[in-house]
Design a protein around this motif. Structure first.
Motif, PDB file in Angstrom:
ATOM      1  N   SER A 175      15.176 -23.683  14.309  1.00  0.00           N
ATOM      2  CA  SER A 175      14.115 -23.767  13.304  1.00  0.00           C
ATOM      3  C   SER A 175      14.515 -23.047  12.032  1.00  0.00           C
ATOM      4  O   SER A 175      15.062 -21.946  12.070  1.00  0.00           O
ATOM      5  CB  SER A 175      12.831 -23.142  13.864  1.00  0.00           C
ATOM      6  N   THR A 176      14.195 -23.671  10.887  1.00  0.00           N
ATOM      7  CA  THR A 176      14.397 -23.015   9.595  1.00  0.00           C
ATOM      8  C   THR A 176      13.085 -22.839   8.848  1.00  0.00           C
ATOM      9  O   THR A 176      13.082 -22.432   7.690  1.00  0.00           O
ATOM     10  CB  THR A 176      15.362 -23.842   8.724  1.00  0.00           C
ATOM     11  N   GLN A 197       9.847 -27.415   3.603  1.00  0.00           N
ATOM     12  CA  GLN A 197       8.515 -27.542   3.022  1.00  0.00           C
ATOM     13  C   GLN A 197       7.863 -28.867   3.427  1.00  0.00           C
ATOM     14  O   GLN A 197       6.675 -28.901   3.788  1.00  0.00           O
ATOM     15  CB  GLN A 197       8.595 -27.453   1.493  1.00  0.00           C
ATOM     16  N   ARG A 198       8.627 -29.936   3.365  1.00  0.00           N
ATOM     17  CA  ARG A 198       8.084 -31.229   3.758  1.00  0.00           C
ATOM     18  C   ARG A 198       7.756 -31.234   5.259  1.00  0.00           C
ATOM     19  O   ARG A 198       6.781 -31.863   5.689  1.00  0.00           O
ATOM     20  CB  ARG A 198       9.090 -32.338   3.435  1.00  0.00           C
ATOM     21  N   THR A 199       8.540 -30.523   6.041  1.00  0.00           N
ATOM     22  CA  THR A 199       8.306 -30.451   7.481  1.00  0.00           C
ATOM     23  C   THR A 199       6.978 -29.781   7.804  1.00  0.00           C
ATOM     24  O   THR A 199       6.196 -30.274   8.627  1.00  0.00           O
ATOM     25  CB  THR A 199       9.457 -29.687   8.164  1.00  0.00           C
ATOM     26  N   VAL A 238      11.139 -27.599  13.512  1.00  0.00           N
ATOM     27  CA  VAL A 238      12.533 -28.039  13.372  1.00  0.00           C
ATOM     28  C   VAL A 238      12.568 -29.245  12.442  1.00  0.00           C
ATOM     29  O   VAL A 238      12.096 -30.330  12.812  1.00  0.00           O
ATOM     30  CB  VAL A 238      13.139 -28.409  14.742  1.00  0.00           C
ATOM     31  N   PRO A 239      13.083 -29.098  11.220  1.00  0.00           N
ATOM     32  CA  PRO A 239      13.148 -30.230  10.299  1.00  0.00           C
ATOM     33  C   PRO A 239      14.110 -31.314  10.807  1.00  0.00           C
ATOM     34  O   PRO A 239      15.140 -31.027  11.427  1.00  0.00           O
ATOM     35  CB  PRO A 239      13.679 -29.617   9.000  1.00  0.00           C
ATOM     36  N   GLU A 240      13.751 -32.560  10.555  1.00  0.00           N
ATOM     37  CA  GLU A 240      14.666 -33.655  10.830  1.00  0.00           C
ATOM     38  C   GLU A 240      15.791 -33.635   9.805  1.00  0.00           C
ATOM     39  O   GLU A 240      15.673 -33.024   8.739  1.00  0.00           O
ATOM     40  CB  GLU A 240      13.915 -34.987  10.779  1.00  0.00           C
ATOM     41  N   ARG A 241      16.880 -34.309  10.142  1.00  0.00           N
ATOM     42  CA  ARG A 241      18.034 -34.306   9.249  1.00  0.00           C
ATOM     43  C   ARG A 241      17.636 -34.851   7.871  1.00  0.00           C
ATOM     44  O   ARG A 241      17.026 -35.917   7.761  1.00  0.00           O
ATOM     45  CB  ARG A 241      19.160 -35.168   9.847  1.00  0.00           C
TER      46      ARG A 241
END
Length: 430
Positions: A379-380, A412-414, A404-407
């Motif tokens: 996670s970021t 922020q969007r996540t 966990v953001p997708e590639r």
């Protein structure tokens, strides 16, 4: 040091560390300080603790707790050079929450020079039984120089008893008394005999009594720790719906030691440059939405929409600084919801090995804090707390949710997608 002994200390910035060993059933312990003149505080402002973390003079500051593998510390920073001339003694105290000090193993107080981390004094407290508060030590002036004395005086009445003993006015919630309906009052029959008429004597206007200066509100010792089992609290019920709400994120890496040539050594070097960014998504009552963050210099504003301001960008994680965000609760009616979250800008690929604490400190009402769970996913971005205005209540909800953001998708969007904010995002830089 032995109980009652003393040592000279430099008149400079010192770190006072209160430490103990945690474990199942061990009460939580809190450090505090009282600045005394003539053996008493001058006012409640001379009490520094978790709900009042800094003295106005800047001489004493409560930094907060660290937990490293079951060894817990709560730290005060004391700058003796900034102690006002009227102050003769700085009392250093500990209080137990949820038990007595008989159940707190390996309790100690240690004084270090802040700049060099050199140990100046240490006192190990032993033999506690029913005590729920202790004066562990004190700084005191003698002929213009400062000394530290190991005290070890216990109290069975907790932090409230200790504080009131030194002149603090404490306001603790009391049980509401049952409301009883008064018995009906029987009106006597009118008396037929007329009452004698009395001629009043001449009235002289008495000198007006001197009005007392307005007193500051008493100190509240209550604190709130949010957990998975009890994740939310009402700011309205706590009385914290006006003034400034300060949100602080502090952190440190769980240090691991290895040769610099190893993979682990390179990982430690990478984490030394860890840069976390505290951010907030907001939705206003008029439907306006946005983000407050250092990315793109979107630091917000405190006295105009969005009534949220990010203080700056910190890379140390120190409790006294860390990342700080302030919400103007005088405009709470303008908010629908605020989501406080944190992203990794650089220095690490995830929150693994991060030891972080979130504190929300209303200007009025009890401090609210919680720790982040251990991160076990790549996670970021982590959602920290959700503040919601229901119309009749202002509620703080502990999230502590690693995402966990997708590639190719930004943190922020996540977090926007996870909480349904529905904003459009473009790339930004600091």
């Amino acid at each position: 040091m032995l109980k009652g002994s003393n040592v000279p200390v430099p008149s400079t910035a010192l770190r006072v560390e209160l430490g103990w060993r945690s474990g199942p059933g061990v009460p939580d312990v809190d450090a505090s300080a009282l600045l005394l003149a003539g053996g008493k505080v001058r006012s409640d402002a001379d009490f520094v603790f978790y709900n009042q973390p800094a003295h106005a003079s800047g001489a004493v500051r409560h930094e907060g707790k660290r937990d490293e593998g079951g060894r817990v510390t709560d730290t005060l920073v004391v700058d003796l050079a900034r102690v006002e001339p009227a102050i003769e003694t700085v009392v250093l105290a500990a209080s137990a929450d949820g038990g007595t000090f008989a159940g707190v193993p390996d309790l100690y107080i240690e004084v270090r020079e802040a700049a060099r981390s050199t140990v100046v004094a240490r006192f190990d407290s032993t033999g506690a039984t029913v005590e729920t508060a202790f004066v562990l030590g004190e700084f005191y002036r003698r002929q213009g120089a400062w000394k530290f004395r190991a005290v070890g005086q216990g109290y069975g009445s907790g932090l409230e008893g200790l504080a009131t003993d030194y002149g603090i006015t404490v306001d603790e919630p009391q049980q509401t008394a049952a409301v009883t309906t008064p018995a009906p009052v029987t009106t006597p029959a009118p008396v037929t005999t007329p009452a004698p008429v009395i001629t009043p004597a001449p009235v002289t206007n008495p000198a007006p009594a001197p009005s007392a200066p307005p007193s500051a509100p008493p100190v509240r010792l209550t604190k709130v720790t949010l957990t998975k089992a009890a994740p939310s609290v009402s700011l309205t019920k706590q009385g914290g719906t006006s003034g400034a709400l300060r949100v602080n994120l502090n952190w440190e890496m769980r240090k691991q030691f290895s040769g610099w040539g190893s993979k682990l050594g390179r990982a430690v070097a990478m984490h030394a440059d860890l840069d976390l960014d505290l951010c907030a998504l907001f939705e206003l009552a008029d439907g306006g939405k946005g983000v407050v963050q250092s990315l793109g210099n979107a630091f917000g504003a405190l006295h105009q929409p969005p009534y949220i301001h990010l203080d700056g960008d910190d890379r140390t994680g120190a409790v006294a600084s860390g990342e700080n965000l302030t919400v103007n609760l005088d405009h709470q009616r303008d908010f629908r919801r605020i989501l406080v979250f944190v992203t990794i800008y650089e220095g690490a690929r995830s929150f693994a090995d991060l030891n972080a604490t979130v504190t929300l400190q209303p200007q009025h009402g009890a401090a609210i804090d919680f720790s982040l769970d251990e991160c076990t996913v790549p996670s970021t971005v982590c959602a920290l707390a959700l503040i919601t205005n229901t119309g009749s209540d202002l509620v703080v909800q502990r999230e502590a949710r690693y995402l966990v953001p997708e590639r190719g998708v930004s943190p922020q969007r996540t977090v926007d997608h996870a909480y349904g904010w529905g904003m459009n995002w473009t790339p930004g830089r600091k």
